[in-house]
Design a protein around this motif. Structure first.
Motif, PDB file in Angstrom:
ATOM      1  N   ALA A   1       0.847  -1.199   0.000  1.00  0.00           N
ATOM      2  CA  ALA A   1       0.000   0.000   0.000  1.00  0.00           C
ATOM      3  C   ALA A   1       0.880   1.245   0.000  1.00  0.00           C
ATOM      4  CB  ALA A   1      -0.912   0.013   1.219  1.00  0.00           C
ATOM      5  N   GLY A   2       0.394   2.307  -0.623  1.00  0.00           N
ATOM      6  CA  GLY A   2       1.096   3.578  -0.561  1.00  0.00           C
ATOM      7  C   GLY A   2       0.930   4.206   0.815  1.00  0.00           C
ATOM      8  N   VAL A   3       1.838   5.104   1.171  1.00  0.00           N
ATOM      9  CA  VAL A   3       1.815   5.749   2.485  1.00  0.00           C
ATOM     10  C   VAL A   3       1.869   7.258   2.320  1.00  0.00           C
ATOM     11  CG1 VAL A   3       3.109   6.121   4.634  1.00  0.00           C
ATOM     12  CG2 VAL A   3       2.853   3.806   3.723  1.00  0.00           C
ATOM     13  N   GLU A   4       0.968   7.952   3.020  1.00  0.00           N
ATOM     14  CA  GLU A   4       1.055   9.397   3.198  1.00  0.00           C
ATOM     15  C   GLU A   4       1.613   9.653   4.591  1.00  0.00           C
ATOM     16  OE1 GLU A   4      -2.562  11.389   0.635  1.00  0.00           O
ATOM     17  OE2 GLU A   4      -2.907  10.951   2.748  1.00  0.00           O
ATOM     18  N   ALA A   5       2.638  10.476   4.707  1.00  0.00           N
ATOM     19  CA  ALA A   5       3.239  10.782   6.006  1.00  0.00           C
ATOM     20  C   ALA A   5       2.781  12.170   6.439  1.00  0.00           C
ATOM     21  CB  ALA A   5       4.758  10.722   5.929  1.00  0.00           C
ATOM     22  N   GLY A   6       1.755  12.211   7.280  1.00  0.00           N
ATOM     23  CA  GLY A   6       1.192  13.488   7.699  1.00  0.00           C
ATOM     24  C   GLY A   6       2.030  14.164   8.763  1.00  0.00           C
ATOM     25  N   ILE A   7       2.157  15.477   8.651  1.00  0.00           N
ATOM     26  CA  ILE A   7       2.779  16.274   9.695  1.00  0.00           C
ATOM     27  C   ILE A   7       1.832  17.425  10.005  1.00  0.00           C
ATOM     28  CG2 ILE A   7       5.091  15.689   8.856  1.00  0.00           C
ATOM     29  CD1 ILE A   7       5.211  18.718   7.986  1.00  0.00           C
ATOM     30  N   ARG A   8       2.080  18.093  11.115  1.00  0.00           N
ATOM     31  CA  ARG A   8       1.276  19.262  11.444  1.00  0.00           C
ATOM     32  C   ARG A   8       2.120  20.304  12.134  1.00  0.00           C
ATOM     33  NH1 ARG A   8      -3.525  17.480  15.195  1.00  0.00           N
ATOM     34  NH2 ARG A   8      -3.784  16.015  13.469  1.00  0.00           N
ATOM     35  N   SER A   9       1.739  21.560  11.981  1.00  0.00           N
ATOM     36  CA  SER A   9       2.469  22.643  12.624  1.00  0.00           C
ATOM     37  C   SER A   9       2.323  22.528  14.137  1.00  0.00           C
ATOM     38  CB  SER A   9       1.931  23.998  12.142  1.00  0.00           C
ATOM     39  OG  SER A   9       0.547  24.138  12.444  1.00  0.00           O
ATOM     40  N   GLY A  10       3.309  23.021  14.857  1.00  0.00           N
ATOM     41  CA  GLY A  10       3.273  22.976  16.316  1.00  0.00           C
ATOM     42  C   GLY A  10       3.726  21.657  16.893  1.00  0.00           C
ATOM     43  N   THR A  11       4.245  20.748  16.071  1.00  0.00           N
ATOM     44  CA  THR A  11       4.767  19.468  16.537  1.00  0.00           C
ATOM     45  C   THR A  11       6.163  19.265  15.946  1.00  0.00           C
ATOM     46  OG1 THR A  11       4.052  18.051  14.698  1.00  0.00           O
ATOM     47  CG2 THR A  11       2.407  18.557  16.396  1.00  0.00           C
ATOM     48  N   ASP A  12       6.803  18.161  16.324  1.00  0.00           N
ATOM     49  CA  ASP A  12       8.117  17.862  15.760  1.00  0.00           C
ATOM     50  C   ASP A  12       8.009  16.945  14.547  1.00  0.00           C
ATOM     51  OD1 ASP A  12       7.370  15.494  16.951  1.00  0.00           O
ATOM     52  OD2 ASP A  12       9.257  15.196  18.038  1.00  0.00           O
ATOM     53  N   GLY A  13       6.808  16.875  13.956  1.00  0.00           N
ATOM     54  CA  GLY A  13       6.590  15.976  12.827  1.00  0.00           C
ATOM     55  C   GLY A  13       7.501  16.268  11.650  1.00  0.00           C
ATOM     56  N   ALA A  14       7.746  17.555  11.334  1.00  0.00           N
ATOM     57  CA  ALA A  14       8.606  17.895  10.203  1.00  0.00           C
ATOM     58  C   ALA A  14      10.031  17.422  10.451  1.00  0.00           C
ATOM     59  CB  ALA A  14       8.574  19.397   9.949  1.00  0.00           C
TER      60      ALA A  14
ATOM     61  N   VAL B   1       7.530   7.355   0.677  1.00  0.00           N
ATOM     62  CA  VAL B   1       6.123   7.719   0.824  1.00  0.00           C
ATOM     63  C   VAL B   1       5.605   8.383  -0.446  1.00  0.00           C
ATOM     64  CG1 VAL B   1       6.452   8.027   3.310  1.00  0.00           C
ATOM     65  CG2 VAL B   1       6.481  10.024   1.804  1.00  0.00           C
ATOM     66  N   LEU B   2       4.290   8.375  -0.607  1.00  0.00           N
ATOM     67  CA  LEU B   2       3.672   8.986  -1.780  1.00  0.00           C
ATOM     68  C   LEU B   2       3.720  10.499  -1.711  1.00  0.00           C
ATOM     69  CD1 LEU B   2       0.439   6.826  -2.189  1.00  0.00           C
ATOM     70  CD2 LEU B   2       2.488   6.775  -3.631  1.00  0.00           C
ATOM     71  N   ARG B   3       3.369  11.037  -0.540  1.00  0.00           N
ATOM     72  CA  ARG B   3       3.297  12.482  -0.380  1.00  0.00           C
ATOM     73  C   ARG B   3       3.293  12.821   1.101  1.00  0.00           C
ATOM     74  NH1 ARG B   3      -1.525  10.440  -1.619  1.00  0.00           N
ATOM     75  NH2 ARG B   3      -0.936  10.398  -3.792  1.00  0.00           N
ATOM     76  N   VAL B   4       3.391  14.113   1.394  1.00  0.00           N
ATOM     77  CA  VAL B   4       3.434  14.589   2.772  1.00  0.00           C
ATOM     78  C   VAL B   4       2.296  15.578   2.988  1.00  0.00           C
ATOM     79  CG1 VAL B   4       4.838  15.657   4.568  1.00  0.00           C
ATOM     80  CG2 VAL B   4       5.948  14.360   2.738  1.00  0.00           C
ATOM     81  N   PRO B   5       1.143  15.130   3.507  1.00  0.00           N
ATOM     82  CA  PRO B   5       0.090  16.082   3.875  1.00  0.00           C
ATOM     83  C   PRO B   5       0.544  16.905   5.078  1.00  0.00           C
ATOM     84  CG  PRO B   5      -0.770  13.847   3.633  1.00  0.00           C
ATOM     85  CD  PRO B   5       0.723  13.733   3.698  1.00  0.00           C
ATOM     86  N   ALA B   6       0.621  18.207   4.899  1.00  0.00           N
ATOM     87  CA  ALA B   6       1.104  19.104   5.953  1.00  0.00           C
ATOM     88  C   ALA B   6      -0.060  19.964   6.438  1.00  0.00           C
ATOM     89  CB  ALA B   6       2.235  19.983   5.427  1.00  0.00           C
ATOM     90  N   LYS B   7      -0.451  19.773   7.685  1.00  0.00           N
ATOM     91  CA  LYS B   7      -1.617  20.456   8.239  1.00  0.00           C
ATOM     92  C   LYS B   7      -1.203  21.697   9.014  1.00  0.00           C
ATOM     93  CE  LYS B   7      -5.628  19.697  11.262  1.00  0.00           C
ATOM     94  NZ  LYS B   7      -6.334  18.696  12.081  1.00  0.00           N
ATOM     95  N   VAL B   8      -1.767  22.828   8.627  1.00  0.00           N
ATOM     96  CA  VAL B   8      -1.556  24.086   9.342  1.00  0.00           C
ATOM     97  C   VAL B   8      -2.646  24.191  10.408  1.00  0.00           C
ATOM     98  CG1 VAL B   8      -1.416  26.594   9.134  1.00  0.00           C
ATOM     99  CG2 VAL B   8      -0.581  25.130   7.269  1.00  0.00           C
ATOM    100  N   THR B   9      -2.256  24.170  11.660  1.00  0.00           N
ATOM    101  CA  THR B   9      -3.244  24.144  12.747  1.00  0.00           C
ATOM    102  C   THR B   9      -3.697  25.536  13.186  1.00  0.00           C
ATOM    103  OG1 THR B   9      -1.459  23.994  14.387  1.00  0.00           O
ATOM    104  CG2 THR B   9      -2.418  21.928  13.598  1.00  0.00           C
TER     105      THR B   9
END
Length: 252
Positions: free
Chosen positions: A133-146, A158-166
């Motif tokens: 399966a493909g993988v999206e690696a989500g990150i969000r602002s205000g965390t150490d995800g990036a 990974v396929l792509r990086v969904p980056a969420k602005v909180t």
């Protein structure tokens, strides 16, 4: 998925449900056939990728093999676009249980999302890649995800990086969105998909277009139409209105 052409946002990914409920004033499908109907309407409005949250009978997010299979199969029977599902802590807080359930998925979605800011995200991602399966690696602002993603050995796969602005404030979300891709660096060369939430959902679309990044909007992000007063009655309506606002797409 969404894309950009010449700085114009092309919003294409949609989630039929998410954590919202009828109390939010929107129609949220909770059973597979309703999810499939909502997905079909969204595709007709312009969506080309579906991200669904499989649900238990009582409406909770689920990563159980049975619930995932039911949701994915129902949607695939109605639309011919990639269908994805999340593997986050919202559906199963225990990382060990979450991993075991993902490993037992018999019906694989086309892609699945993992949250790099969540403990235990590495193992489901590796299992999904092993399963094909493909993988999206989500990150969000205000965390150490990036920062976690930047040093992650699986990042290039990974396929792509969904980056969420909180940042939920319309006045500042656009500025916040500019900083998130900077923190990602080159993102292992993977495409970055920007999204916001609530009052910041639509402002984030503007920097996405200028930066040449993909973008996303759906009822999970905001139930409000561009005037800020009216509620979208469905994902299809939200997708259609945003496409008209940002691209000049006049499809009904």
């Amino acid at each position: 998925m969404s894309g950009t052409i010449g700085g114009i946002v092309r919003v294409r990914q949609v989630c039929p449900n998410g954590p919202r409920a009828a109390a939010d004033g929107v129609v949220v499908p909770l059973v597979p056939q309703a999810m499939a109907q909502s997905a079909a309407e969204a595709v007709a409005a312009g969506a080309t990728r579906i991200h669904v949250r499989p649900k238990t009978p009582c409406g909770r997010d689920s990563v159980s093999p049975r619930m995932v299979a039911a949701a994915v199969d129902a949607i695939r029977a109605r639309v011919d676009v990639p269908v994805g599902a999340p593997t986050g802590a919202r559906a199963e807080p225990d990382p060990a249980v979450r991993l075991d359930r993902v490993r037992h998925w018999e019906v694989l979605p086309g892609f699945a999302s993992v949250g790099r800011h969540e403990p235990g995200a590495e193992q489901p991602a590796a299992a999904l890649l092993d399963l094909g399966a493909g993988v999206e690696a989500g990150i969000r602002s205000g965390t150490d995800g990036a920062a976690r993603f930047a040093t992650w050995p699986l990042g290039p796969k990974v396929l792509r990086v969904p980056a969420k602005v909180t940042d939920r404030y319309p006045q500042t979300a656009e500025q916040s969105a500019r900083g998130l891709p900077t923190g990602l660096g080159d993102a292992h060369g993977r495409p970055v998909l920007l999204r916001g939430e609530e009052g910041g959902a639509r402002p984030v679309l503007r920097p996405a277009g200028r930066l040449g990044l993909a973008a996303r909007i759906r009822l999970e992000d905001t139930p409000s139409l561009p005037d800020g007063q009216q509620r979208a009655l469905s994902n299809a309506q939200l997708v259609a209105v945003v496409l008209r606002e940002h691209t000049g797409d006049r499809r009904p």
